[in-house]
Design a protein around this motif. Structure first.
Motif, PDB file in Angstrom:
ATOM      1  N   ASP A  25     -67.023 -24.432 -26.207  1.00  0.00           N
ATOM      2  CA  ASP A  25     -67.456 -25.774 -25.807  1.00  0.00           C
ATOM      3  C   ASP A  25     -68.768 -26.165 -26.474  1.00  0.00           C
ATOM      4  N   ALA A  26     -69.692 -25.217 -26.593  1.00  0.00           N
ATOM      5  CA  ALA A  26     -70.980 -25.501 -27.225  1.00  0.00           C
ATOM      6  C   ALA A  26     -70.801 -25.830 -28.698  1.00  0.00           C
ATOM      7  N   VAL A  27     -69.988 -25.036 -29.395  1.00  0.00           N
ATOM      8  CA  VAL A  27     -69.749 -25.281 -30.827  1.00  0.00           C
ATOM      9  C   VAL A  27     -69.091 -26.642 -31.024  1.00  0.00           C
ATOM     10  N   GLN A  28     -68.094 -26.961 -30.208  1.00  0.00           N
ATOM     11  CA  GLN A  28     -67.408 -28.252 -30.308  1.00  0.00           C
ATOM     12  C   GLN A  28     -68.368 -29.412 -30.084  1.00  0.00           C
ATOM     13  N   SER A  29     -69.202 -29.288 -29.081  1.00  0.00           N
ATOM     14  CA  SER A  29     -70.143 -30.352 -28.741  1.00  0.00           C
ATOM     15  C   SER A  29     -71.164 -30.586 -29.850  1.00  0.00           C
ATOM     16  N   VAL A  30     -71.740 -29.515 -30.350  1.00  0.00           N
ATOM     17  CA  VAL A  30     -72.761 -29.632 -31.399  1.00  0.00           C
ATOM     18  C   VAL A  30     -72.129 -30.151 -32.698  1.00  0.00           C
ATOM     19  N   ALA A  31     -70.960 -29.655 -33.049  1.00  0.00           N
ATOM     20  CA  ALA A  31     -70.290 -30.112 -34.272  1.00  0.00           C
ATOM     21  C   ALA A  31     -69.910 -31.590 -34.171  1.00  0.00           C
ATOM     22  N   GLY A  32     -69.431 -31.988 -33.019  1.00  0.00           N
ATOM     23  CA  GLY A  32     -69.085 -33.396 -32.822  1.00  0.00           C
ATOM     24  C   GLY A  32     -70.293 -34.302 -32.968  1.00  0.00           C
ATOM     25  N   GLN A  33     -71.422 -33.865 -32.417  1.00  0.00           N
ATOM     26  CA  GLN A  33     -72.643 -34.653 -32.551  1.00  0.00           C
ATOM     27  C   GLN A  33     -73.122 -34.668 -34.001  1.00  0.00           C
ATOM     28  N   ALA A  58     -65.241 -34.466 -42.082  1.00  0.00           N
ATOM     29  CA  ALA A  58     -64.428 -33.699 -41.139  1.00  0.00           C
ATOM     30  C   ALA A  58     -65.247 -32.553 -40.553  1.00  0.00           C
ATOM     31  N   VAL A  59     -64.740 -32.033 -39.454  1.00  0.00           N
ATOM     32  CA  VAL A  59     -65.334 -30.860 -38.804  1.00  0.00           C
ATOM     33  C   VAL A  59     -64.284 -29.758 -38.809  1.00  0.00           C
ATOM     34  N   ASP A  60     -64.628 -28.618 -39.359  1.00  0.00           N
ATOM     35  CA  ASP A  60     -63.760 -27.439 -39.315  1.00  0.00           C
ATOM     36  C   ASP A  60     -64.412 -26.392 -38.434  1.00  0.00           C
ATOM     37  N   VAL A  61     -63.666 -25.910 -37.447  1.00  0.00           N
ATOM     38  CA  VAL A  61     -64.166 -24.883 -36.540  1.00  0.00           C
ATOM     39  C   VAL A  61     -63.436 -23.593 -36.850  1.00  0.00           C
ATOM     40  N   ASP A  62     -64.211 -22.525 -37.034  1.00  0.00           N
ATOM     41  CA  ASP A  62     -63.658 -21.208 -37.309  1.00  0.00           C
ATOM     42  C   ASP A  62     -64.363 -20.212 -36.398  1.00  0.00           C
ATOM     43  N   GLY A  63     -63.758 -19.936 -35.268  1.00  0.00           N
ATOM     44  CA  GLY A  63     -64.374 -19.020 -34.306  1.00  0.00           C
ATOM     45  C   GLY A  63     -65.650 -19.615 -33.727  1.00  0.00           C
ATOM     46  N   ASP A  64     -66.757 -18.934 -33.938  1.00  0.00           N
ATOM     47  CA  ASP A  64     -68.045 -19.394 -33.408  1.00  0.00           C
ATOM     48  C   ASP A  64     -68.791 -20.292 -34.386  1.00  0.00           C
ATOM     49  N   ILE A  67     -68.313 -26.369 -39.304  1.00  0.00           N
ATOM     50  CA  ILE A  67     -68.881 -26.956 -40.507  1.00  0.00           C
ATOM     51  C   ILE A  67     -68.483 -28.421 -40.565  1.00  0.00           C
ATOM     52  N   VAL A  68     -69.484 -29.275 -40.762  1.00  0.00           N
ATOM     53  CA  VAL A  68     -69.248 -30.694 -40.993  1.00  0.00           C
ATOM     54  C   VAL A  68     -69.336 -30.886 -42.504  1.00  0.00           C
ATOM     55  N   HIS A  69     -68.299 -31.456 -43.108  1.00  0.00           N
ATOM     56  CA  HIS A  69     -68.266 -31.575 -44.564  1.00  0.00           C
ATOM     57  C   HIS A  69     -67.519 -32.837 -44.978  1.00  0.00           C
ATOM     58  N   ASP A  70     -67.515 -33.100 -46.285  1.00  0.00           N
ATOM     59  CA  ASP A  70     -66.853 -34.298 -46.809  1.00  0.00           C
ATOM     60  C   ASP A  70     -65.564 -33.974 -47.573  1.00  0.00           C
ATOM     61  N   ARG A  71     -64.972 -32.846 -47.286  1.00  0.00           N
ATOM     62  CA  ARG A  71     -63.708 -32.400 -47.890  1.00  0.00           C
ATOM     63  C   ARG A  71     -63.782 -32.297 -49.410  1.00  0.00           C
ATOM     64  N   GLY A  72     -64.977 -32.096 -49.916  1.00  0.00           N
ATOM     65  CA  GLY A  72     -65.131 -31.897 -51.354  1.00  0.00           C
ATOM     66  C   GLY A  72     -64.969 -33.141 -52.203  1.00  0.00           C
ATOM     67  N   VAL A  73     -65.235 -34.305 -51.636  1.00  0.00           N
ATOM     68  CA  VAL A  73     -65.148 -35.545 -52.409  1.00  0.00           C
ATOM     69  C   VAL A  73     -66.022 -35.401 -53.651  1.00  0.00           C
ATOM     70  N   ILE A  74     -65.489 -35.774 -54.794  1.00  0.00           N
ATOM     71  CA  ILE A  74     -66.144 -35.509 -56.077  1.00  0.00           C
ATOM     72  C   ILE A  74     -67.551 -36.108 -56.171  1.00  0.00           C
ATOM     73  N   TYR A  75     -67.766 -37.267 -55.566  1.00  0.00           N
ATOM     74  CA  TYR A  75     -69.084 -37.894 -55.654  1.00  0.00           C
ATOM     75  C   TYR A  75     -69.945 -37.619 -54.423  1.00  0.00           C
ATOM     76  N   GLY A  76     -69.489 -36.723 -53.557  1.00  0.00           N
ATOM     77  CA  GLY A  76     -70.252 -36.372 -52.363  1.00  0.00           C
ATOM     78  C   GLY A  76     -71.644 -35.826 -52.663  1.00  0.00           C
ATOM     79  N   PRO A  77     -71.770 -34.872 -53.595  1.00  0.00           N
ATOM     80  CA  PRO A  77     -73.118 -34.369 -53.911  1.00  0.00           C
ATOM     81  C   PRO A  77     -74.057 -35.473 -54.405  1.00  0.00           C
ATOM     82  N   SER A  96     -77.659 -37.864 -45.948  1.00  0.00           N
ATOM     83  CA  SER A  96     -77.036 -38.055 -44.629  1.00  0.00           C
ATOM     84  C   SER A  96     -76.797 -36.744 -43.901  1.00  0.00           C
ATOM     85  N   PHE A  97     -76.270 -35.751 -44.609  1.00  0.00           N
ATOM     86  CA  PHE A  97     -75.992 -34.464 -43.977  1.00  0.00           C
ATOM     87  C   PHE A  97     -77.292 -33.729 -43.662  1.00  0.00           C
TER      88      PHE A  97
END
Length: 125
Positions: A25-33, A58-64, A67-77, A96-97
């Motif tokens: 629940d903590a990971v979900q809450s913090v990632a969502g924010q 997007a937010v990807d949760v892996d166990g504990d 990661i909030v990321h932009d799915r590798g959009v080419i112009y993201g950096p 922004s990140f």
């Protein structure tokens, strides 16, 4: 001779489930924010937004971990300000990140408070 009986959530396994749920629940809450903060930063920064980039956040949760990321959009950096082109152009990035991550630390206690209260209630049953 004395007999000792140990009972309660720590001894019958209920604490394991409560702690596991607390972490989730903590990971979900913090990632969502974190995701919401990135979106808010972009909404505030981009003068003429097109929806594509923001729909890729997007937010990807892996166990504990989450990661909030932009799915590798080419112009993201470049938008973030960490691309090689930022050194040679006037545009230095929106950060922004980075801004979202910096502000998130202050919000964590408030974000996880509800999950902690729920876990404590379960452990006190």
């Amino acid at each position: 001779m004395a007999t000792v009986t140990l009972k309660g959530p720590i001894f019958d396994g209920r604490s394991d489930a409560a702690v596991r749920d607390l972490k989730h629940d903590a990971v979900q809450s913090v990632a969502g924010q974190g995701s919401a903060d990135v979106h808010a930063n972009l909404d505030h920064s981009i003068r003429h937004p097109t929806p594509y980039y923001e729909t890729q956040i997007a937010v990807d949760v892996d166990g504990d971990d989450a990661i909030v990321h932009d799915r590798g959009v080419i112009y993201g950096p470049w938008l973030e300000g960490v691309g090689s082109r930022n050194k040679t152009t006037r545009f230095k990035g929106y950060f922004s990140f980075r801004r979202a991550a910096q502000g998130l630390g202050e919000k964590v206690p408030r974000l996880v408070a509800h999950a902690v209260e729920r876990a404590v209630r379960r452990l006190n049953e």
